[in-house]
Design a protein around this motif. Structure first.
Motif, PDB file in Angstrom:
ATOM      1  N   LEU A 173       0.834  -1.213   0.000  1.00  0.00           N
ATOM      2  CA  LEU A 173       0.000   0.000   0.000  1.00  0.00           C
ATOM      3  C   LEU A 173       0.861   1.252   0.000  1.00  0.00           C
ATOM      4  O   LEU A 173       0.584   2.211  -0.744  1.00  0.00           O
ATOM      5  CB  LEU A 173      -0.936   0.016   1.215  1.00  0.00           C
ATOM      6  CG  LEU A 173      -2.100  -0.960   1.209  1.00  0.00           C
ATOM      7  CD1 LEU A 173      -2.773  -0.994   2.579  1.00  0.00           C
ATOM      8  CD2 LEU A 173      -3.106  -0.568   0.137  1.00  0.00           C
ATOM      9  N   LEU A 174       1.895   1.253   0.831  1.00  0.00           N
ATOM     10  CA  LEU A 174       2.793   2.405   0.873  1.00  0.00           C
ATOM     11  C   LEU A 174       3.501   2.603  -0.462  1.00  0.00           C
ATOM     12  O   LEU A 174       3.678   3.740  -0.913  1.00  0.00           O
ATOM     13  CB  LEU A 174       3.817   2.244   2.007  1.00  0.00           C
ATOM     14  CG  LEU A 174       3.280   2.390   3.429  1.00  0.00           C
ATOM     15  CD1 LEU A 174       4.327   1.936   4.448  1.00  0.00           C
ATOM     16  CD2 LEU A 174       2.847   3.829   3.700  1.00  0.00           C
ATOM     17  N   ALA A 175       3.904   1.514  -1.102  1.00  0.00           N
ATOM     18  CA  ALA A 175       4.556   1.607  -2.415  1.00  0.00           C
ATOM     19  C   ALA A 175       3.582   2.158  -3.455  1.00  0.00           C
ATOM     20  O   ALA A 175       3.947   3.020  -4.264  1.00  0.00           O
ATOM     21  CB  ALA A 175       5.095   0.242  -2.842  1.00  0.00           C
ATOM     22  N   ALA A 176       2.340   1.695  -3.415  1.00  0.00           N
ATOM     23  CA  ALA A 176       1.328   2.182  -4.369  1.00  0.00           C
ATOM     24  C   ALA A 176       1.055   3.672  -4.182  1.00  0.00           C
ATOM     25  O   ALA A 176       0.720   4.363  -5.139  1.00  0.00           O
ATOM     26  CB  ALA A 176       0.033   1.384  -4.213  1.00  0.00           C
ATOM     27  N   ASN A 177       1.228   4.150  -2.939  1.00  0.00           N
ATOM     28  CA  ASN A 177       1.008   5.563  -2.646  1.00  0.00           C
ATOM     29  C   ASN A 177       2.283   6.402  -2.732  1.00  0.00           C
ATOM     30  O   ASN A 177       2.277   7.578  -2.363  1.00  0.00           O
ATOM     31  CB  ASN A 177       0.373   5.722  -1.255  1.00  0.00           C
ATOM     32  CG  ASN A 177      -1.038   5.203  -1.223  1.00  0.00           C
ATOM     33  OD1 ASN A 177      -1.769   5.302  -2.211  1.00  0.00           O
ATOM     34  ND2 ASN A 177      -1.441   4.638  -0.102  1.00  0.00           N
ATOM     35  N   GLY A 178       3.380   5.789  -3.174  1.00  0.00           N
ATOM     36  CA  GLY A 178       4.621   6.528  -3.372  1.00  0.00           C
ATOM     37  C   GLY A 178       5.395   6.834  -2.098  1.00  0.00           C
ATOM     38  O   GLY A 178       6.292   7.671  -2.106  1.00  0.00           O
ATOM     39  N   MET A 179       5.066   6.146  -0.994  1.00  0.00           N
ATOM     40  CA  MET A 179       5.735   6.417   0.283  1.00  0.00           C
ATOM     41  C   MET A 179       6.998   5.576   0.484  1.00  0.00           C
ATOM     42  O   MET A 179       7.899   5.976   1.220  1.00  0.00           O
ATOM     43  CB  MET A 179       4.786   6.160   1.459  1.00  0.00           C
ATOM     44  CG  MET A 179       3.546   6.992   1.435  1.00  0.00           C
ATOM     45  SD  MET A 179       3.919   8.633   2.012  1.00  0.00           S
ATOM     46  CE  MET A 179       2.283   9.303   2.165  1.00  0.00           C
ATOM     47  N   VAL A 180       7.040   4.387  -0.128  1.00  0.00           N
ATOM     48  CA  VAL A 180       8.227   3.532  -0.094  1.00  0.00           C
ATOM     49  C   VAL A 180       8.471   2.996  -1.491  1.00  0.00           C
ATOM     50  O   VAL A 180       7.603   3.066  -2.365  1.00  0.00           O
ATOM     51  CB  VAL A 180       8.099   2.341   0.903  1.00  0.00           C
ATOM     52  CG1 VAL A 180       7.861   2.812   2.324  1.00  0.00           C
ATOM     53  CG2 VAL A 180       7.050   1.345   0.460  1.00  0.00           C
ATOM     54  N   GLU A 181       9.651   2.473  -1.657  1.00  0.00           N
ATOM     55  CA  GLU A 181       9.991   1.786  -2.906  1.00  0.00           C
ATOM     56  C   GLU A 181      10.697   0.490  -2.566  1.00  0.00           C
ATOM     57  O   GLU A 181      11.279   0.349  -1.496  1.00  0.00           O
ATOM     58  CB  GLU A 181      10.880   2.666  -3.787  1.00  0.00           C
ATOM     59  CG  GLU A 181      12.235   2.975  -3.173  1.00  0.00           C
ATOM     60  CD  GLU A 181      13.056   3.960  -3.985  1.00  0.00           C
ATOM     61  OE1 GLU A 181      12.549   4.491  -4.978  1.00  0.00           O
ATOM     62  OE2 GLU A 181      14.222   4.193  -3.602  1.00  0.00           O
ATOM     63  N   GLY A 203       7.612   9.641   1.527  1.00  0.00           N
ATOM     64  CA  GLY A 203       7.460   8.944   2.800  1.00  0.00           C
ATOM     65  C   GLY A 203       8.214   9.652   3.918  1.00  0.00           C
ATOM     66  O   GLY A 203       7.695   9.803   5.030  1.00  0.00           O
ATOM     67  N   LEU A 204       9.428  10.089   3.622  1.00  0.00           N
ATOM     68  CA  LEU A 204      10.206  10.830   4.615  1.00  0.00           C
ATOM     69  C   LEU A 204       9.504  12.126   5.004  1.00  0.00           C
ATOM     70  O   LEU A 204       9.457  12.497   6.177  1.00  0.00           O
ATOM     71  CB  LEU A 204      11.607  11.125   4.082  1.00  0.00           C
ATOM     72  CG  LEU A 204      12.525   9.913   3.905  1.00  0.00           C
ATOM     73  CD1 LEU A 204      13.797  10.323   3.163  1.00  0.00           C
ATOM     74  CD2 LEU A 204      12.856   9.278   5.240  1.00  0.00           C
ATOM     75  N   ASP A 205       8.951  12.814   4.010  1.00  0.00           N
ATOM     76  CA  ASP A 205       8.239  14.062   4.287  1.00  0.00           C
ATOM     77  C   ASP A 205       7.015  13.817   5.164  1.00  0.00           C
ATOM     78  O   ASP A 205       6.720  14.612   6.058  1.00  0.00           O
ATOM     79  CB  ASP A 205       7.822  14.750   2.989  1.00  0.00           C
ATOM     80  CG  ASP A 205       8.997  15.339   2.217  1.00  0.00           C
ATOM     81  OD1 ASP A 205      10.100  15.481   2.809  1.00  0.00           O
ATOM     82  OD2 ASP A 205       8.826  15.657   1.025  1.00  0.00           O
ATOM     83  N   ALA A 206       6.304  12.727   4.921  1.00  0.00           N
ATOM     84  CA  ALA A 206       5.123  12.405   5.732  1.00  0.00           C
ATOM     85  C   ALA A 206       5.516  12.178   7.191  1.00  0.00           C
ATOM     86  O   ALA A 206       4.865  12.693   8.103  1.00  0.00           O
ATOM     87  CB  ALA A 206       4.406  11.176   5.168  1.00  0.00           C
ATOM     88  N   VAL A 207       6.599  11.431   7.404  1.00  0.00           N
ATOM     89  CA  VAL A 207       7.052  11.174   8.771  1.00  0.00           C
ATOM     90  C   VAL A 207       7.508  12.485   9.416  1.00  0.00           C
ATOM     91  O   VAL A 207       7.210  12.739  10.589  1.00  0.00           O
ATOM     92  CB  VAL A 207       8.170  10.110   8.802  1.00  0.00           C
ATOM     93  CG1 VAL A 207       8.783   9.996  10.184  1.00  0.00           C
ATOM     94  CG2 VAL A 207       7.620   8.760   8.357  1.00  0.00           C
ATOM     95  N   ARG A 208       8.182  13.323   8.670  1.00  0.00           N
ATOM     96  CA  ARG A 208       8.626  14.617   9.220  1.00  0.00           C
ATOM     97  C   ARG A 208       7.442  15.495   9.617  1.00  0.00           C
ATOM     98  O   ARG A 208       7.548  16.268  10.567  1.00  0.00           O
ATOM     99  CB  ARG A 208       9.512  15.338   8.215  1.00  0.00           C
ATOM    100  CG  ARG A 208      10.895  14.747   8.141  1.00  0.00           C
ATOM    101  CD  ARG A 208      11.853  15.616   7.336  1.00  0.00           C
ATOM    102  NE  ARG A 208      13.063  14.867   7.086  1.00  0.00           N
ATOM    103  CZ  ARG A 208      13.419  14.380   5.897  1.00  0.00           C
ATOM    104  NH1 ARG A 208      12.670  14.602   4.837  1.00  0.00           N
ATOM    105  NH2 ARG A 208      14.523  13.696   5.755  1.00  0.00           N
TER     106      ARG A 208
END
Length: 138
Positions: free
Chosen positions: A63-71, A90-95
């Protein structure tokens, strides 16, 4: 102990969801992202680190990969077990979560007191180690 830990887990998941939602994540998404912030890991490594099933990590990572948060990246140690790594998104979301997370942690330590919070963390780590040792025995 177990019932109290189950309740505590639910309380922390509620807090985590409230902190993660404004960044477009769930507690589970944040948990998986958090596991790979320092070093990319295979799904099985994330599952071991977080104490959750490989299947649930795989579902969340997909799911995260599909949403561009991980690769998924090649894993030099294992051809089929790709590494999960955070993307810039993904890094920006965590920040975006970090300031509210820090404020919550500060408030919790204020309520408990820094010494009691440190004691609680030490006891929880000790409990986790004891459970791991028992699991290894049997």
């Amino acid at each position: 102990m177990a019932l109290t830990v189950f309740k505590l887990n639910g309380q922390f998941l509620d807090v985590a969801d409230a902190l993660a939602t404004p960044a477009g994540l769930t507690a589970a998404h944040w948990q998986v992202l958090g596991a790979v912030l320092e070093t990319p890991l295979p799904v099985a490594g994330i599952a071991r680190e977080m104490g959750i099933t490989r299947q649930s990590v795989q579902r969340i990572a997909d799911l995260l990969a599909a949403n561009g948060m991980v690769e998924y990246r090649p894993n030099p140690a294992h051809r089929r077990a790709k590494l999960v790594a955070p993307t810039r998104q993904g890094l920006d979301a965590v920040r975006r979560i970090d300031p509210a997370h820090a404020a919550f942690a500060d408030r919790l330590c204020e309520v408990l007191g820094d010494d009691r919070a440190a004691e609680a963390l030490a006891v929880l780590r000790e409990l986790s180690s004891a459970l791991a040792a028992i699991e290894e025995e049997g």
